[in-house]
Scaffold this active site. Structure first.
Site, PDB file in Angstrom:
ATOM      1  N   ALA A  62       9.013  30.075  35.803  1.00  0.00           N
ATOM      2  CA  ALA A  62      10.230  29.998  36.808  1.00  0.00           C
ATOM      3  C   ALA A  62      10.262  28.469  37.352  1.00  0.00           C
ATOM      4  O   ALA A  62       8.881  27.992  37.537  1.00  0.00           O
ATOM      5  CB  ALA A  62      10.304  30.915  37.806  1.00  0.00           C
ATOM      6  N   PRO A  63      11.412  27.936  37.607  1.00  0.00           N
ATOM      7  CA  PRO A  63      12.746  28.349  37.235  1.00  0.00           C
ATOM      8  C   PRO A  63      13.190  28.454  35.936  1.00  0.00           C
ATOM      9  O   PRO A  63      14.250  28.468  35.969  1.00  0.00           O
ATOM     10  CB  PRO A  63      13.455  27.529  38.370  1.00  0.00           C
ATOM     11  CG  PRO A  63      12.801  26.234  38.708  1.00  0.00           C
ATOM     12  CD  PRO A  63      11.316  26.541  38.277  1.00  0.00           C
ATOM     13  N   GLY A 100      13.129  25.294  33.643  1.00  0.00           N
ATOM     14  CA  GLY A 100      13.411  24.105  33.089  1.00  0.00           C
ATOM     15  C   GLY A 100      12.614  23.972  31.642  1.00  0.00           C
ATOM     16  O   GLY A 100      13.242  23.442  30.873  1.00  0.00           O
ATOM     17  N   ASP A 103       2.327  25.067  33.188  1.00  0.00           N
ATOM     18  CA  ASP A 103       2.813  24.351  34.375  1.00  0.00           C
ATOM     19  C   ASP A 103       2.545  25.005  35.656  1.00  0.00           C
ATOM     20  O   ASP A 103       3.192  25.680  36.104  1.00  0.00           O
ATOM     21  CB  ASP A 103       4.302  23.836  33.892  1.00  0.00           C
ATOM     22  CG  ASP A 103       5.024  22.989  34.890  1.00  0.00           C
ATOM     23  OD1 ASP A 103       4.315  21.976  35.141  1.00  0.00           O
ATOM     24  OD2 ASP A 103       5.931  23.247  35.789  1.00  0.00           O
ATOM     25  N   CYS A 141       2.704  18.573  38.942  1.00  0.00           N
ATOM     26  CA  CYS A 141       3.457  17.728  39.515  1.00  0.00           C
ATOM     27  C   CYS A 141       2.952  17.295  40.817  1.00  0.00           C
ATOM     28  O   CYS A 141       3.413  17.199  41.926  1.00  0.00           O
ATOM     29  CB  CYS A 141       4.917  18.064  39.731  1.00  0.00           C
ATOM     30  SG  CYS A 141       4.965  19.465  40.888  1.00  0.00           S
TER      31      CYS A 141
END
Length: 304
Positions: A112-113, A115, A177, A230
Site C-alpha cells: 500500500a498504497p 504505486g 519497500d 524512503c
C-alpha cells in the site's frame, strides 16, 4: 529549511558530498510527477490530452513513462480514468531495480498504497501474477482502489504481516519497500522536517531486519529481491542489508540507475558493513529534484 532541520540532518553532512545542493533542493516545492499507465495510453497521448487543460507535460530523459507536469493534475478526468498514477520520480527506482518480466510471479511485500504494484503490473503487461501484500485493512482499501482504477488484472491482494508471510522460495522476484522513518519525504511532509528520532529509527530497523530475511526466503533460487526505503538513515538501509548478508547466502548486485545517485555506505558511526553494501544506491533530493531513497538489488544464488 529551519535551524532545527539543519541540526537534525547535519548527521548526514559527512556522507552527502553536495551538501549545499541537498539543502537547496529540500527548500524547493516538489514538482508534479506521475507515471503513465502504458496499458491505457502512450506518453504522447497523455501529453496531448493534458495540453487541452493547459497543462504542459515532459518525460524524463531516462524513462518516457516518468512525466513531470507544469501544474497539479490530480483533479483531471485523465487521473480519474487511470491514465496515470501520481508518483515522485525517486519512487521509480525500486521497480527499475526489480526489473519484473512478463509472466513472472512477483511479491510486493509492503504494497500500500500501490504505486509500485502499479508500476510492476504495467511493466509485466498485465501478465503473470503479482501478490500485493498489505496487513492494514484501511491501507488495503487504498491499494485495491488504485489497482482497480488502473485496470490491473494480474494483481491479487493478501493481508499478512510481512514478517509472517507464508511459504518458501515461491517467487521470481520480491520487493520490500519497507516501512521506514521516511526522512526522504521531508519536502512534502512538513512534520518530518525535524527528522526522525533515534527511538523511531531503532524500532523500524528491527522490523526491517525481519522483513528482509523473510522476503529473501520467499525468493526462488536464482531470483531477485529488492529492498528499498524512503529514508536517509543508514540504520534502516545499509545496516539492514548487512544483517541479511550475515544471516543468509545473499549477494548484493550492482545497480546503476540512469540518473544521479550515490553509492551505499560501508561504514557508519563506527560500525563497518560488508564491502558489497557499496553496490546499494542512495538517492538524494537534488539528484532527481524529487524525494530521497535507498535501493538494494539482491540475488538469491542458484542451488549448485
Amino acid at each position: 529549511m529551519s535551524a532545527a532541520t539543519s541540526r537534525t540532518l547535519d548527521r548526514y553532512r559527512s556522507v552527502i558530498s553536495e551538501w549545499d545542493e541537498f539543502e537547496a533542493a529540500v527548500r524547493r516545492p516538489l514538482p508534479v510527477d506521475a507515471r503513465v499507465n502504458g496499458l491505457r495510453v502512450t506518453p504522447e497521448e497523455l501529453r496531448d490530452r493534458l495540453a487541452r487543460h493547459g497543462i504542459a507535460v515532459e518525460s524524463s530523459t531516462w524513462d518516457p513513462c516518468a512525466v513531470r507536469a507544469s501544474r497539479p493534475i490530480a483533479r483531471t478526468i485523465e487521473h480519474w480514468l487511470g491514465l496515470f498514477y501520481l508518483q515522485e520520480r525517486v519512487q521509480s527506482a525500486p521497480v527499475l531495480a526489480l526489473d519484473p518480466q512478463p509472466g513472472e510471479r512477483v511479491l510486493d511485500l509492503c504494497a500500500a498504497p500501490g504505486g509500485k504494484t502499479v508500476d510492476i503490473a504495467i511493466r509485466m503487461h498485465n501478465t503473470g501474477c503479482i501478490v500485493a501484500n498489505e496487513p492494514s485493512g484501511r491501507r488495503q482499501q487504498a491499494l485495491l482502489t488504485n489497482v482497480n482504477r488502473m485496470g490491473l488484472w494480474n494483481v491479487t491482494a493478501s493481508e499478512y504481516r510481512g514478517q509472517d508471510f507464508p511459504g518458501l522460495g515461491g517467487f521470481d522476484r520480491v520487493l520490500v519497500d519497507a516501512p521506514c522513518s521516511a526522512e526522504g519525504t521531508l519536502r512534502k511532509e512538513s512534520s518530518l522536517r525535524d527528522g526522525a528520532t533515534q527511538a523511531t529509527i531503532a524500532r523500524l530497523s528491527r522490523l526491517q531486519r525481519m522483513l528482509i530475511v523473510r522476503a529473501f526466503d520467499l525468493v526462488r533460487p536464482g531470483g531477485a529481491l529488492v529492498y528499498s526505503t524512503c529514508t536517509f538513515a543508514p540504520e534502516e538501509n545499509e545496516a539492514v542489508v548487512d544483517h541479511l548478508l550475515r544471516s543468509r547466502d545473499a549477494r548484493v548486485l550492482p545497480f546503476e540507475p540512469p540518473f544521479l545517485h550515490a553509492p551505499g555506505l560501508t561504514e557508519w558511526d563506527g560500525t563497518g558493513f560488508a564491502s558489497a553494501v557499496r553496490n546499494c544506491v542512495r538517492i538524494y533530493p537534488h539528484h532527481l529534484d524529487s524525494g530521497g531513497g535507498f535501493v538494494a538489488r539482491i540475488e538469491r544464488p542458484s542451488q549448485g
